[in-house]
Design an enzyme around this catalytic site. Structure first.
Site, PDB file in Angstrom:
ATOM      1  N   ASP A 166       0.831  -1.205   0.000  1.00 60.74           N
ATOM      2  CA  ASP A 166       0.000   0.000   0.000  1.00 60.74           C
ATOM      3  C   ASP A 166       0.868   1.259   0.000  1.00 60.74           C
ATOM      4  O   ASP A 166       2.099   1.168   0.070  1.00 60.74           O
ATOM      5  CB  ASP A 166      -0.934  -0.043   1.232  1.00 60.74           C
ATOM      6  CG  ASP A 166      -2.290   0.597   0.938  1.00 60.74           C
ATOM      7  OD1 ASP A 166      -2.379   1.432   0.019  1.00 60.74           O
ATOM      8  OD2 ASP A 166      -3.260   0.249   1.642  1.00 60.74           O
ATOM      9  N   TRP A 199       0.525   1.598  -6.060  1.00 60.06           N
ATOM     10  CA  TRP A 199       1.234   2.751  -6.613  1.00 60.06           C
ATOM     11  C   TRP A 199       0.397   3.600  -7.566  1.00 60.06           C
ATOM     12  O   TRP A 199       0.296   4.820  -7.389  1.00 60.06           O
ATOM     13  CB  TRP A 199       2.508   2.188  -7.238  1.00 60.06           C
ATOM     14  CG  TRP A 199       3.349   3.031  -8.111  1.00 60.06           C
ATOM     15  CD1 TRP A 199       3.388   4.392  -8.203  1.00 60.06           C
ATOM     16  CD2 TRP A 199       4.347   2.541  -9.014  1.00 60.06           C
ATOM     17  NE1 TRP A 199       4.335   4.773  -9.114  1.00 60.06           N
ATOM     18  CE2 TRP A 199       4.935   3.666  -9.621  1.00 60.06           C
ATOM     19  CE3 TRP A 199       4.808   1.282  -9.360  1.00 60.06           C
ATOM     20  CZ2 TRP A 199       5.950   3.548 -10.562  1.00 60.06           C
ATOM     21  CZ3 TRP A 199       5.828   1.167 -10.291  1.00 60.06           C
ATOM     22  CH2 TRP A 199       6.388   2.293 -10.879  1.00 60.06           C
ATOM     23  N   PRO A 200      -0.267   3.011  -8.598  1.00 59.33           N
ATOM     24  CA  PRO A 200      -0.998   3.876  -9.542  1.00 59.33           C
ATOM     25  C   PRO A 200      -2.156   4.623  -8.909  1.00 59.33           C
ATOM     26  O   PRO A 200      -2.640   5.594  -9.489  1.00 59.33           O
ATOM     27  CB  PRO A 200      -1.530   2.917 -10.603  1.00 59.33           C
ATOM     28  CG  PRO A 200      -0.880   1.621 -10.351  1.00 59.33           C
ATOM     29  CD  PRO A 200      -0.403   1.601  -8.953  1.00 59.33           C
ATOM     30  N   TYR A 202      -1.715   6.478  -6.772  1.00 59.96           N
ATOM     31  CA  TYR A 202      -1.056   7.747  -6.459  1.00 59.96           C
ATOM     32  C   TYR A 202      -0.426   8.407  -7.692  1.00 59.96           C
ATOM     33  O   TYR A 202      -0.481   9.608  -7.845  1.00 59.96           O
ATOM     34  CB  TYR A 202       0.016   7.515  -5.388  1.00 59.96           C
ATOM     35  CG  TYR A 202      -0.558   6.942  -4.113  1.00 59.96           C
ATOM     36  CD1 TYR A 202      -0.947   7.772  -3.067  1.00 59.96           C
ATOM     37  CD2 TYR A 202      -0.751   5.561  -3.963  1.00 59.96           C
ATOM     38  CE1 TYR A 202      -1.496   7.254  -1.904  1.00 59.96           C
ATOM     39  CE2 TYR A 202      -1.295   5.036  -2.798  1.00 59.96           C
ATOM     40  CZ  TYR A 202      -1.671   5.888  -1.780  1.00 59.96           C
ATOM     41  OH  TYR A 202      -2.217   5.372  -0.639  1.00 59.96           O
ATOM     42  N   ASP A 221     -11.041   2.514  -3.022  1.00 61.66           N
ATOM     43  CA  ASP A 221     -11.431   1.231  -2.418  1.00 61.66           C
ATOM     44  C   ASP A 221     -12.890   0.896  -2.728  1.00 61.66           C
ATOM     45  O   ASP A 221     -13.768   1.753  -2.620  1.00 61.66           O
ATOM     46  CB  ASP A 221     -11.309   1.309  -0.884  1.00 61.66           C
ATOM     47  CG  ASP A 221      -9.864   1.289  -0.421  1.00 61.66           C
ATOM     48  OD1 ASP A 221      -8.949   1.284  -1.267  1.00 61.66           O
ATOM     49  OD2 ASP A 221      -9.659   1.298   0.809  1.00 61.66           O
TER      50      ASP A 221
END
Ligand SMILES: *[C@@H]1O[C@H](CO)[C@@H](O)[C@H](O)[C@H]1NC(C)=O
Ligand SMILES: *[C@@H]1O[C@H](CO)[C@@H](O)[C@H](O)[C@H]1NC(C)=O
Ligand SMILES: *[C@@H]1O[C@H](CO)[C@@H](O)[C@H](O)[C@H]1NC(C)=O
Length: 407
Positions: A166, A199-200, A202, A221
């Protein structure tokens, strides 16, 4: 950059070599996730419930994961392809040990993660775990920043088979370096560990992500509601920057967990989520209570015809080809050559089915036409020429999921 704080000069040299090597490969080369990974993950259904005193059956503990592993085998999920049992956040003790290593909460995981891994493996299943690239996990437990290599080795020592990594409590600018480095540290352990990246969520460079990760989240989520499912489907339908094209054997876009069998979806909506996750070539991680599954939900999750489309070896992610009124039409090329799976989804909530006259040339130009079969119950809808139309009737907040095979 912050993450370099823990790297010695030797590691730094190694890291530069790693980046050069990564630039040459297309997908992460660990032999895993050749088709979308399947399994179970606790987060959506069980969250960060650490109260084993008052809620021993539902708290995040080894007992919960052992119970789910048992159900996956006894109730037939393993036999149709669900393989990973994944621990999400909140499994950790609040502190690392005196050697800096991560420790599972000793009360809730008395046999440690290695003990749990051995149990899960004895059932013919694999164990996944969760950590975070930042200083803390999203739930506030110790994060991996400054400990990447040690943590990768710890997971390998514990015989872990998957890491969900995460991004809370980190600087997103560090991720383009940090996520690939963690992947390299996992690789250096010599144990094949499926690498699931947040990661993606972000930063989005899908070329770089595909080189580093086996699957990657790129949207919020999932929650236990139809609104949540629809917002994910619409994001995937927009396909900004054509991220669908990053999917393929070895690496997959991850729209988050299946909530089939939970509280929020009707049976129509559960079929719709399953159909969409299959057409989108999505990882199939259920988050539900396998001890309390309604029979109809279990049948949806275990539908081998739907799963076969999800697991199609071409690995092409389906796309939304058009929308008309409340209807969305998606297609996905699958094996054998010339075959197309399609979904018509009705977003409408008016209480009667909506009809669509679909041009069959959507499936291609095969002159002798296409044999069209509904997926879930294998009903034949007939044989149609490309010049013909097929009338599809879709229930409110439901789908028609079908396959056209050239005749
Ligand atoms: C590590 O990476 C190399 C090169 O990409 C690959 O051949 C190997 O299978 C990987 N090993 C593991 C354990 O992931
Ligand atoms: C994305 O990543 C690839 C591979 O690392 C790199 O070659 C490319 O320049 C990056 N693109 C952008 C826009 O940063
Ligand atoms: C995405 O694909 C479409 C159709 O192939 C193309 O027209 C468009 O330029 C692509 N966009 C990007 C950002 O690559």
């Amino acid at each position: 950059m912050l993450i370099f704080g823990f790297l010695s000069n030797k590691n730094m040299e190694y890291f530069l070599v790693v980046l050069a090597a990564l630039a040459a490969v297309e997908a992460l080369d660990n032999g895993l996730a050749r088709t979308p990974p399947m399994g179970w993950l606790d987060w959506e259904r069980f969250r960060c419930n650490t109260d084993c005193t008052n809620d021993p059956e539902n708290c995040i503990s080894e007992k919960l994961f052992m119970a789910m592993a048992d159900r996956m085998v006894a109730d037939g999920y393993r036999d149709v392809g669900y393989e990973y049992v994944n621990i999400d956040d909140c499994w950790l003790a609040k502190e690392r040990d005196d050697k800096g290593r991560l420790v599972a909460d000793p009360v809730r995981f008395p046999n440690g993660i290695l003990g749990l891994a051995k149990y899960v493996h004895s059932k013919g299943l694999k164990l996944g775990i969760y950590e975070d690239f930042g200083t803390k996990t999203c739930g506030g437990f110790p994060g991996s920043e400054f400990y990447l290599q040690l943590d990768a080795q710890t997971f390998a020592d514990w015989q872990v088979d998957l890491l969900k990594f995460d991004g809370c409590y980190s600087d997103p600018r560090d991720m383009q370096y940090g996520y690939p480095i963690m992947g390299k540290f996992l690789n250096m352990t010599g144990r094949p560990i499926l690498y699931s990246c947040s990661w993606p969520a972000y930063i989005t460079n899908y070329t770089a992500i595909r080189q580093a990760c086996n699957m990657w989240r790129n949207y919020g989520d999932v929650q236990d509601s139809w609104d949540s499912i629809l917002s994910i489907v619409e994001f995937y339908g927009q396909d900004k920057g054509n991220f669908s094209e990053a999917a393929g054997p070895g690496g997959w876009n991850d729209p988050d967990m299946l909530i089939v069998g939970d509280f929020g979806l009707s049976i129509e909506q559960q079929k719709a989520q399953m159909a969409m996750w299959c057409i989108m070539a999505s990882p199939l991680f259920m988050s539900n209570d396998l001890r309390k599954m309604p029979q109809e939900s279990k049948a949806i999750l275990q539908n081998i015809h739907a799963i076969k489309i999800n697991q199609d070896p071409l690995g092409i992610q389906g796309k939304q080809v058009f929308g008309i009124g409340n209807l969305l039409v998606w297609t996905r090329p699958i094996m054998p050559k010339g075959t197309t799976a399609f979904v018509v989804l009705n977003k409408g909530t008016g209480g009667t089915p909506t009809k669509l006259d679909l041009n069959v040339d959507l499936l291609g130009q095969n002159p002798s036409g296409y044999n069209i079969t509904e997926v879930f119950d294998q009903t034949s809808l007939g044989i149609f020429k490309p010049s013909e139309k097929i009338t599809i009737s879709v229930n409110p907040t439901g789908v028609i999921f079908a396959v056209g095979t050239p005749v």
